[in-house]
Design a protein around this motif. Structure first.
Motif, PDB file in Angstrom:
ATOM      1  N   PRO A   1       0.810  -1.227   0.000  1.00 17.59           N
ATOM      2  CA  PRO A   1       0.000   0.000   0.000  1.00 17.59           C
ATOM      3  C   PRO A   1       0.840   1.271   0.000  1.00 17.59           C
ATOM      4  CG  PRO A   1      -0.889  -1.588   1.563  1.00 17.59           C
ATOM      5  CD  PRO A   1       0.432  -2.143   1.087  1.00 17.59           C
ATOM      6  N   ASP A   2       2.063   1.204   0.546  1.00 21.99           N
ATOM      7  CA  ASP A   2       2.913   2.399   0.620  1.00 21.99           C
ATOM      8  C   ASP A   2       3.957   2.440  -0.494  1.00 21.99           C
ATOM      9  OD1 ASP A   2       4.459   0.284   1.424  1.00 21.99           O
ATOM     10  OD2 ASP A   2       5.262   1.261   3.214  1.00 21.99           O
ATOM     11  N   ALA A   3       3.765   1.645  -1.535  1.00 23.75           N
ATOM     12  CA  ALA A   3       4.789   1.526  -2.576  1.00 23.75           C
ATOM     13  C   ALA A   3       4.740   2.636  -3.626  1.00 23.75           C
ATOM     14  CB  ALA A   3       4.670   0.172  -3.285  1.00 23.75           C
ATOM     15  N   LEU A   4       3.623   3.351  -3.726  1.00 26.36           N
ATOM     16  CA  LEU A   4       3.536   4.400  -4.744  1.00 26.36           C
ATOM     17  C   LEU A   4       4.543   5.508  -4.434  1.00 26.36           C
ATOM     18  CD1 LEU A   4      -0.308   4.880  -5.322  1.00 26.36           C
ATOM     19  CD2 LEU A   4       1.296   3.445  -6.572  1.00 26.36           C
ATOM     20  N   PRO A   5       5.233   6.023  -5.454  1.00 30.77           N
ATOM     21  CA  PRO A   5       6.198   7.105  -5.226  1.00 30.77           C
ATOM     22  C   PRO A   5       5.560   8.301  -4.528  1.00 30.77           C
ATOM     23  CG  PRO A   5       6.447   6.191  -7.431  1.00 30.77           C
ATOM     24  CD  PRO A   5       5.207   5.570  -6.852  1.00 30.77           C
ATOM     25  N   LYS A   6       6.288   8.856  -3.571  1.00 33.52           N
ATOM     26  CA  LYS A   6       5.734   9.940  -2.764  1.00 33.52           C
ATOM     27  C   LYS A   6       5.351  11.158  -3.591  1.00 33.52           C
ATOM     28  CE  LYS A   6       8.148   8.639   1.497  1.00 33.52           C
ATOM     29  NZ  LYS A   6       9.130   9.055   2.537  1.00 33.52           N
ATOM     30  N   GLU A   7       6.139  11.438  -4.636  1.00 31.91           N
ATOM     31  CA  GLU A   7       5.841  12.623  -5.443  1.00 31.91           C
ATOM     32  C   GLU A   7       4.515  12.473  -6.192  1.00 31.91           C
ATOM     33  OE1 GLU A   7       8.932  10.082  -7.682  1.00 31.91           O
ATOM     34  OE2 GLU A   7       8.490  10.730  -5.619  1.00 31.91           O
ATOM     35  N   ILE A   8       4.133  11.239  -6.523  1.00 35.24           N
ATOM     36  CA  ILE A   8       2.836  10.995  -7.170  1.00 35.24           C
ATOM     37  C   ILE A   8       1.717  11.130  -6.150  1.00 35.24           C
ATOM     38  CG2 ILE A   8       1.410   9.269  -8.322  1.00 35.24           C
ATOM     39  CD1 ILE A   8       3.919   8.143  -9.616  1.00 35.24           C
ATOM     40  N   VAL A   9       1.928  10.542  -4.965  1.00 36.27           N
ATOM     41  CA  VAL A   9       0.917  10.606  -3.909  1.00 36.27           C
ATOM     42  C   VAL A   9       0.638  12.048  -3.494  1.00 36.27           C
ATOM     43  CG1 VAL A   9       0.416   9.985  -1.508  1.00 36.27           C
ATOM     44  CG2 VAL A   9       1.423   8.295  -3.056  1.00 36.27           C
ATOM     45  N   GLN A  10       1.687  12.862  -3.425  1.00 40.38           N
ATOM     46  CA  GLN A  10       1.521  14.256  -3.016  1.00 40.38           C
ATOM     47  C   GLN A  10       0.619  15.028  -3.969  1.00 40.38           C
ATOM     48  OE1 GLN A  10       5.548  15.652  -2.719  1.00 40.38           O
ATOM     49  NE2 GLN A  10       5.843  14.851  -0.638  1.00 40.38           N
ATOM     50  N   VAL A  11       0.666  14.680  -5.241  1.00 40.66           N
ATOM     51  CA  VAL A  11      -0.133  15.397  -6.237  1.00 40.66           C
ATOM     52  C   VAL A  11      -1.518  14.773  -6.407  1.00 40.66           C
ATOM     53  CG1 VAL A  11      -0.286  16.083  -8.673  1.00 40.66           C
ATOM     54  CG2 VAL A  11       1.916  16.176  -7.482  1.00 40.66           C
ATOM     55  N   LEU A  12      -1.567  13.444  -6.512  1.00 37.83           N
ATOM     56  CA  LEU A  12      -2.817  12.774  -6.863  1.00 37.83           C
ATOM     57  C   LEU A  12      -3.597  12.259  -5.660  1.00 37.83           C
ATOM     58  CD1 LEU A  12      -1.734  10.714 -10.008  1.00 37.83           C
ATOM     59  CD2 LEU A  12      -2.662  13.030  -9.889  1.00 37.83           C
ATOM     60  N   GLY A  13      -2.898  11.905  -4.581  1.00 37.77           N
ATOM     61  CA  GLY A  13      -3.580  11.385  -3.410  1.00 37.77           C
ATOM     62  C   GLY A  13      -3.143   9.977  -3.075  1.00 37.77           C
ATOM     63  N   ALA A  14      -3.476   9.548  -1.860  1.00 37.23           N
ATOM     64  CA  ALA A  14      -2.990   8.263  -1.346  1.00 37.23           C
ATOM     65  C   ALA A  14      -3.971   7.119  -1.552  1.00 37.23           C
ATOM     66  CB  ALA A  14      -2.670   8.388   0.147  1.00 37.23           C
TER      67      ALA A  14
ATOM     68  N   ASP B   1     -10.638  21.028 -26.605  1.00 36.67           N
ATOM     69  CA  ASP B   1      -9.900  19.802 -26.285  1.00 36.67           C
ATOM     70  C   ASP B   1      -9.915  19.559 -24.783  1.00 36.67           C
ATOM     71  OD1 ASP B   1      -8.511  17.518 -26.796  1.00 36.67           O
ATOM     72  OD2 ASP B   1      -6.635  18.482 -27.375  1.00 36.67           O
ATOM     73  N   LEU B   2      -9.524  18.329 -24.417  1.00 35.47           N
ATOM     74  CA  LEU B   2      -9.426  17.943 -23.016  1.00 35.47           C
ATOM     75  C   LEU B   2      -7.957  17.905 -22.609  1.00 35.47           C
ATOM     76  CD1 LEU B   2     -12.334  17.047 -23.720  1.00 35.47           C
ATOM     77  CD2 LEU B   2     -12.011  15.106 -22.193  1.00 35.47           C
ATOM     78  N   ALA B   3      -7.665  18.349 -21.387  1.00 38.31           N
ATOM     79  CA  ALA B   3      -6.272  18.354 -20.936  1.00 38.31           C
ATOM     80  C   ALA B   3      -6.199  18.503 -19.421  1.00 38.31           C
ATOM     81  CB  ALA B   3      -5.505  19.505 -21.594  1.00 38.31           C
ATOM     82  N   PHE B   4      -5.122  17.914 -18.849  1.00 35.32           N
ATOM     83  CA  PHE B   4      -4.796  18.120 -17.445  1.00 35.32           C
ATOM     84  C   PHE B   4      -3.968  19.386 -17.291  1.00 35.32           C
ATOM     85  CE2 PHE B   4      -4.983  13.319 -17.318  1.00 35.32           C
ATOM     86  CZ  PHE B   4      -6.062  13.233 -16.455  1.00 35.32           C
ATOM     87  N   SER B   5      -3.863  19.863 -16.053  1.00 36.11           N
ATOM     88  CA  SER B   5      -2.872  20.885 -15.744  1.00 36.11           C
ATOM     89  C   SER B   5      -1.486  20.256 -15.867  1.00 36.11           C
ATOM     90  CB  SER B   5      -3.082  21.403 -14.317  1.00 36.11           C
ATOM     91  OG  SER B   5      -2.804  20.367 -13.371  1.00 36.11           O
ATOM     92  N   PRO B   6      -0.444  21.047 -16.062  1.00 38.91           N
ATOM     93  CA  PRO B   6       0.905  20.466 -16.195  1.00 38.91           C
ATOM     94  C   PRO B   6       1.306  19.591 -15.008  1.00 38.91           C
ATOM     95  CG  PRO B   6       0.912  22.747 -16.917  1.00 38.91           C
ATOM     96  CD  PRO B   6      -0.445  22.494 -16.334  1.00 38.91           C
ATOM     97  N   GLU B   7       1.005  20.033 -13.780  1.00 41.04           N
ATOM     98  CA  GLU B   7       1.417  19.275 -12.591  1.00 41.04           C
ATOM     99  C   GLU B   7       0.706  17.929 -12.526  1.00 41.04           C
ATOM    100  OE1 GLU B   7       1.838  19.946  -7.745  1.00 41.04           O
ATOM    101  OE2 GLU B   7       0.204  20.918  -8.837  1.00 41.04           O
ATOM    102  N   VAL B   8      -0.605  17.922 -12.694  1.00 39.45           N
ATOM    103  CA  VAL B   8      -1.362  16.673 -12.623  1.00 39.45           C
ATOM    104  C   VAL B   8      -1.069  15.794 -13.826  1.00 39.45           C
ATOM    105  CG1 VAL B   8      -3.696  15.697 -12.713  1.00 39.45           C
ATOM    106  CG2 VAL B   8      -3.173  17.581 -11.145  1.00 39.45           C
ATOM    107  N   GLY B   9      -0.898  16.390 -14.993  1.00 39.37           N
ATOM    108  CA  GLY B   9      -0.557  15.606 -16.175  1.00 39.37           C
ATOM    109  C   GLY B   9       0.767  14.879 -16.014  1.00 39.37           C
ATOM    110  N   GLU B  10       1.737  15.539 -15.389  1.00 37.69           N
ATOM    111  CA  GLU B  10       3.040  14.909 -15.150  1.00 37.69           C
ATOM    112  C   GLU B  10       2.912  13.756 -14.157  1.00 37.69           C
ATOM    113  OE1 GLU B  10       7.456  16.171 -13.388  1.00 37.69           O
ATOM    114  OE2 GLU B  10       6.116  17.706 -14.216  1.00 37.69           O
ATOM    115  N   ALA B  11       2.130  13.951 -13.107  1.00 35.99           N
ATOM    116  CA  ALA B  11       1.926  12.880 -12.120  1.00 35.99           C
ATOM    117  C   ALA B  11       1.151  11.712 -12.734  1.00 35.99           C
ATOM    118  CB  ALA B  11       1.184  13.441 -10.911  1.00 35.99           C
ATOM    119  N   TYR B  12       0.196  12.019 -13.587  1.00 34.89           N
ATOM    120  CA  TYR B  12      -0.604  11.004 -14.299  1.00 34.89           C
ATOM    121  C   TYR B  12       0.309  10.119 -15.148  1.00 34.89           C
ATOM    122  CZ  TYR B  12      -4.051   9.773 -18.077  1.00 34.89           C
ATOM    123  OH  TYR B  12      -4.846   9.176 -19.022  1.00 34.89           O
ATOM    124  N   GLU B  13       1.220  10.730 -15.878  1.00 28.11           N
ATOM    125  CA  GLU B  13       2.149   9.966 -16.709  1.00 28.11           C
ATOM    126  C   GLU B  13       3.146   9.191 -15.839  1.00 28.11           C
ATOM    127  OE1 GLU B  13       1.899   9.407 -19.789  1.00 28.11           O
ATOM    128  OE2 GLU B  13       0.329  10.868 -20.249  1.00 28.11           O
TER     129      GLU B  13
END
Length: 334
Positions: free
Chosen positions: A202-215, A236-248
């Motif tokens: 459960p704690d394996a997701l990278p912290k930088e992703i969790v900080q942006v997207l959630g736990a 068109d549809l698009a994420f913000s740069p920060e969320v788009g980077e975490a999504y990828e």
């Protein structure tokens, strides 16, 4: 008096966003049909998909984990329903056409093989010209469903199928919403299934992703949908740069951990053998195919017919057919 369909079309004109797909402006079907007095063309497509045999078979097709021992792992059908829910939430928030969105979401994986992407890779290696499930989804609704008459769906729905995974984006915003929803759904529910299976901590997701997207799954999905709705435009549809980077980054993390995990994938060599043996048996003995597929043999060749037949199998039917062909049966004394 206007029909129910005509009143619905008037509501679409009054309420949908400028970039949404109006049902009255559809490019139409492969074969023209008389309009339904009750339903728009996209509502009819949704209904045809829900009632078709390929949709029902999704309940016994693998999502990620092959034949899991547990009732709560996703199948291809439950994945489809989750994609549909996410895509409709996006469409409603952006005032897109929910009926078109739902039709694309419900049918986007109709062409998926048994045993998930392991089955797809096996067929891709065997079929001349390769195999892609999104292309097969279009073939299912054009040629194979309804006793080989096809479902005769609209151009917009079929375009959403073919563009739902990679490469060229769909021509409609509704198709693009489904593409985002598909990845949002599978990344997050596959995390949950992987944790249940013991493949992922459960704690394996990278912290930088969790900080942006959630736990948690719910928080991540809400974050992704909310950000997409907030930053999309009428064009068109698009994420913000920060969320788009975490999504990828989350996508890359899943493909470097869960989707290549040895424990989760230990059965895939068996999948390759099952698919390969079935393929060889039917190619060398096409008369074993059901009658409708024999017509495809005569029209488009044996490889095409065999690929169509195997790709439509559920996991259980593929295993049962393999056992019938290659596993000795017990002797029954009369």
């Amino acid at each position: 008096m206007p029909t129910v369909r005509e009143r619905t079309q008037e509501i679409e004109r009054m309420t949908l966003a400028p970039g949404a797909a109006l049902s009255e402006n559809s490019r139409g079907r492969l074969r023209p049909e008389e309009a339904c007095p009750l339903r728009t063309c996209y509502q009819r497509d949704r209904d045809r998909i829900i009632h078709c045999k390929s949709f029902r078979r999704l309940k016994q097709k693998t999502q990620v984990f092959l034949s899991p021992e547990g009732d709560h792992y996703r199948t291809r059908l439950t994945h489809t329903l989750e994609v549909n829910q996410i895509a409709r939430t996006i469409a409603r928030a952006l005032r897109l056409n929910e009926d078109l969105t739902e039709a694309i979401a419900l049918g986007h994986d109709l062409g998926h093989t048994p045993f998930g992407h392991a089955g797809e890779r096996a067929l891709n290696a065997l079929c001349p010209g390769g195999f892609k499930h999104y292309q097969q989804s279009v073939r299912v609704v054009d040629k194979l469903e309804k006793n080989f008459q096809g479902l005769n769906l609209t151009w917009e729905v079929r375009n959403g199928f073919i563009c739902h995974t990679r490469g060229k984006w769909a021509a409609t915003l509704e198709g693009r919403a489904v593409r985002y929803a598909d990845r949002i759904a599978y990344m997050n529910h596959d995390i949950e299934d992987a944790i249940t299976a013991g493949v992922l901590r459960p704690d394996a997701l990278p912290k930088e992703i969790v900080q942006v997207l959630g736990a948690t799954k719910g928080v991540r999905i809400t974050t992704l949908i909310s950000d997409l709705v907030e930053h999309s435009t009428p064009a068109d549809l698009a994420f913000s740069p920060e969320v788009g980077e975490a999504y990828e980054a989350l996508h890359d993390f899943m493909y470097s951990t869960v989707y290549v995990d040895k424990q989760a994938k230990r059965e895939e060599q068996k999948v390759e053998k099952v698919i390969a043996e079935l393929y060889e048996r039917f190619v060398t003995n096409p008369n074993l195919l059901p009658d409708g597929f024999l017509q495809i043999v005569y029209q488009q060749g044996t490889d095409r017919a065999v690929t169509d037949y195997i790709s439509g199998m559920s996991d259980e039917f593929a295993i049962r057919t393999f056992e019938d062909f290659f596993v000795p049966q017990k002797w029954h004394v009369l």
